[in-house]
Design an enzyme around this catalytic site. Structure first.
Site, PDB file in Angstrom:
ATOM      1  N   GLU A 215      -3.876  -1.158  -5.515  1.00 45.28           N
ATOM      2  CA  GLU A 215      -3.595  -1.991  -4.337  1.00 45.28           C
ATOM      3  C   GLU A 215      -4.439  -1.517  -3.148  1.00 45.28           C
ATOM      4  O   GLU A 215      -5.021  -2.329  -2.413  1.00 45.28           O
ATOM      5  CB  GLU A 215      -2.109  -1.914  -4.011  1.00 45.28           C
ATOM      6  CG  GLU A 215      -1.709  -2.552  -2.692  1.00 45.28           C
ATOM      7  CD  GLU A 215      -0.583  -1.793  -2.015  1.00 45.28           C
ATOM      8  OE1 GLU A 215      -0.715  -1.492  -0.806  1.00 45.28           O
ATOM      9  OE2 GLU A 215       0.429  -1.499  -2.681  1.00 45.28           O
ATOM     10  N   HIS A 216      -4.518  -0.214  -2.952  1.00 37.22           N
ATOM     11  CA  HIS A 216      -5.349   0.343  -1.875  1.00 37.22           C
ATOM     12  C   HIS A 216      -6.827   0.028  -2.097  1.00 37.22           C
ATOM     13  O   HIS A 216      -7.545  -0.324  -1.156  1.00 37.22           O
ATOM     14  CB  HIS A 216      -5.170   1.861  -1.808  1.00 37.22           C
ATOM     15  CG  HIS A 216      -3.926   2.318  -1.129  1.00 37.22           C
ATOM     16  ND1 HIS A 216      -3.919   3.274  -0.141  1.00 37.22           N
ATOM     17  CD2 HIS A 216      -2.625   1.953  -1.295  1.00 37.22           C
ATOM     18  CE1 HIS A 216      -2.686   3.485   0.272  1.00 37.22           C
ATOM     19  NE2 HIS A 216      -1.872   2.701  -0.423  1.00 37.22           N
TER      20      HIS A 216
ATOM     21  N   HIS B  26      -0.169   1.179  -7.547  1.00 36.97           N
ATOM     22  CA  HIS B  26      -0.199   1.356  -6.097  1.00 36.97           C
ATOM     23  C   HIS B  26      -1.586   1.792  -5.621  1.00 36.97           C
ATOM     24  O   HIS B  26      -2.087   1.305  -4.593  1.00 36.97           O
ATOM     25  CB  HIS B  26       0.862   2.390  -5.710  1.00 36.97           C
ATOM     26  CG  HIS B  26       0.805   2.818  -4.291  1.00 36.97           C
ATOM     27  ND1 HIS B  26       0.394   4.072  -3.900  1.00 36.97           N
ATOM     28  CD2 HIS B  26       1.096   2.151  -3.140  1.00 36.97           C
ATOM     29  CE1 HIS B  26       0.441   4.168  -2.582  1.00 36.97           C
ATOM     30  NE2 HIS B  26       0.861   3.024  -2.098  1.00 36.97           N
TER      31      HIS B  26
ATOM     32  N   GLU C 152       0.269   9.842   1.521  1.00 34.58           N
ATOM     33  CA  GLU C 152       1.395   8.912   1.519  1.00 34.58           C
ATOM     34  C   GLU C 152       2.569   9.492   0.731  1.00 34.58           C
ATOM     35  O   GLU C 152       3.735   9.377   1.142  1.00 34.58           O
ATOM     36  CB  GLU C 152       0.954   7.570   0.928  1.00 34.58           C
ATOM     37  CG  GLU C 152       2.014   6.494   1.018  1.00 34.58           C
ATOM     38  CD  GLU C 152       1.514   5.122   0.569  1.00 34.58           C
ATOM     39  OE1 GLU C 152       2.333   4.185   0.512  1.00 34.58           O
ATOM     40  OE2 GLU C 152       0.306   4.996   0.257  1.00 34.58           O
TER      41      GLU C 152
END
Length: 435
Positions: free
Chosen positions: A63-64, A60, A141
């Site tokens: 991905e950022h 994840h 997040e």
């Protein structure tokens, strides 16, 4: 005319072209005459299930980082400025078994979409200084999910089911790991998982087949070659109903009550999906009528099946009045008992089939949904079914099939209940979880 447009839409849903390059990269094309948009979706068969505990959350996080600059677009906002300038929709997502990057544009800007997606996918520089900044974003997040029990309850339920193994870990990872990841960790992960045999490019929208093939060849010709390993098999073991309670000072309790079920390849998945629809799909489903309309226990109630490569489950999720939480769990259990004991009617079954068909056709009017429809199947199963084939498989399901599935999964040894709310213990819930 409207009828011709409907014919074009349905033809698109049942027509695709797949090619596998010599290096193993897979491309799926779905030209659409009924839209003026174009979507490019790049999928990688890796996610949090492919991680080890010391790098949990890196899929994840990476991905950022793909949006933080390339050699061609070095500024951290260059990518966003370029896509915003043409009104593009764009994003990325990480799941447990895949990661995706997509751009949807006015088809006149198709070259820009291909160029940007391929650039971030193949040429991201993963700047060390941006990693440091993004740690705070990722931790923010994670905190957001912790503060959103309606979202967090899904993580808690999978933790209850699968425990301390990748299938039971949060996709976003743990804060201490996020703080410790180095640039070399990212480069090693890229080198291990982002390889040609693990990549699928899906193109859908207003573009000719030959042109789409040529552009994929042009823009994705530099993909790193090689293959990747499969994740460790998911281990499942349960003898009795399980309950997990997470205390949080909320105004209502959020819960998931579910049962272990089947993987994405199991032929019983069609009956399982229909069972979930009958019980909790829409405002006229059994659970909606019982929990919301008749008892007034809460605002949302739904049922679904979640299927992975080697495991899966059925779930009922809801948010209910804390003071009536035991009543809510008992009411949900009673609906599951009825399905197991009495099955479903032919009328309910046909309604569920039409409900799924209608929702599918509505969603697939847009190019991004078409790209996802074909691309996700390819990356997860390596076997693409058209809409017509999916509907045909579903139409074969009988009420007896649905009853057999309910009898198979609705057993005490499969039951699990996760709750978030102002609850101090799980006392009283275990005795309700029985058939």
């Amino acid at each position: 005319s409207f009828l011709i447009r409907l014919d074009d839409i349905f033809r698109t849903m049942n027509t695709f072209t797949k090619e596998i390059w010599p290096n193993g990269l897979r491309a799926v094309y779905a030209p659409m005459a009924s839209t003026q948009t174009l979507t490019i979706l790049v999928l990688v068969g890796t996610g949090s299930r492919y991680e080890t505990k010391d790098i949990n959350g890196i899929s994840h996080f990476l991905e950022h980082m793909f949006f933080k600059g390339t050699a061609k677009r070095p500024g951290k906002s260059d990518i966003a400025h370029e896509l915003d300038a043409v009104g593009a929709a764009y994003n990325a997502f990480t799941d447990k078994e895949l990661t995706g990057y997509w751009v949807k544009v006015d088809a006149r800007h198709g070259d820009l979409a291909f160029d940007v997606v391929s650039d971030i996918f193949l040429n991201s520089t993963i700047p060390a200084e941006e990693i440091e900044k993004e740690r705070g974003v990722i931790i923010g997040e994670i905190d957001m999910y912790e503060d959103t029990p309606m979202r967090k309850i899904g993580d808690l339920f999978e933790e209850l089911l699968y425990g301390d193994q990748p299938a039971g870990w949060d996709i976003a990872g743990r804060k201490e790991v996020i703080r410790s990841l180095t640039r070399q960790n990212f480069l090693d992960y890229l080198d291990k998982h982002y390889k040609s045999q693990n990549v699928t490019v899906a193109v859908a929208g207003h573009i000719g087949l030959d042109e789409a093939k040529a552009k994929v060849q042009k823009y994705f010709g530099g993909v790193r070659e090689g293959q990747t390993e499969k994740p460790l098999a998911c281990s499942e073991s349960q003898l009795n109903p399980q309950v997990k309670v997470s205390y949080k000072d909320t105004d209502q309790c959020h819960l998931i009550l579910g049962a272990r079920a089947y993987d994405i390849f199991d032929p019983r998945r069609w009956a399982l999906g229909l069972l979930a629809t009958i019980l909790g799909g829409g405002m006229s489903s059994r659970l909606f009528i019982r929990i919301r309309d008749e008892l007034g226990l809460g605002y949302y109630i739904r049922a679904a099946s979640a299927l992975s490569s080697d495991h899966g489950y059925f779930e009922v999720s809801s948010g209910v009045d804390t003071k009536r939480i035991h009543e809510a769990v008992e009411a949900i259990m009673e609906e599951l008992r009825k399905a197991r004991r009495d099955g479903v009617t032919e009328k309910e079954l046909q309604k569920a089939k039409d409900f799924i068909k209608g929702g599918t056709l509505i969603s697939l009017e847009s190019s991004d949904e078409v790209a996802s429809f074909f691309g996700l199947q390819e990356v997860l199963t390596r076997d693409i079914l058209t809409v017509e084939q999916k509907f045909s498989m579903m139409d074969k399901v009988t009420s007896d099939d649905v009853k057999k599935v309910s009898e198979d999964i609705y057993q005490n040894k499969n039951l699990n209940l996760a709750l978030i709310g102002p609850l101090k213990d799980k006392e009283g819930f275990e005795k309700v979880l029985k058939f």
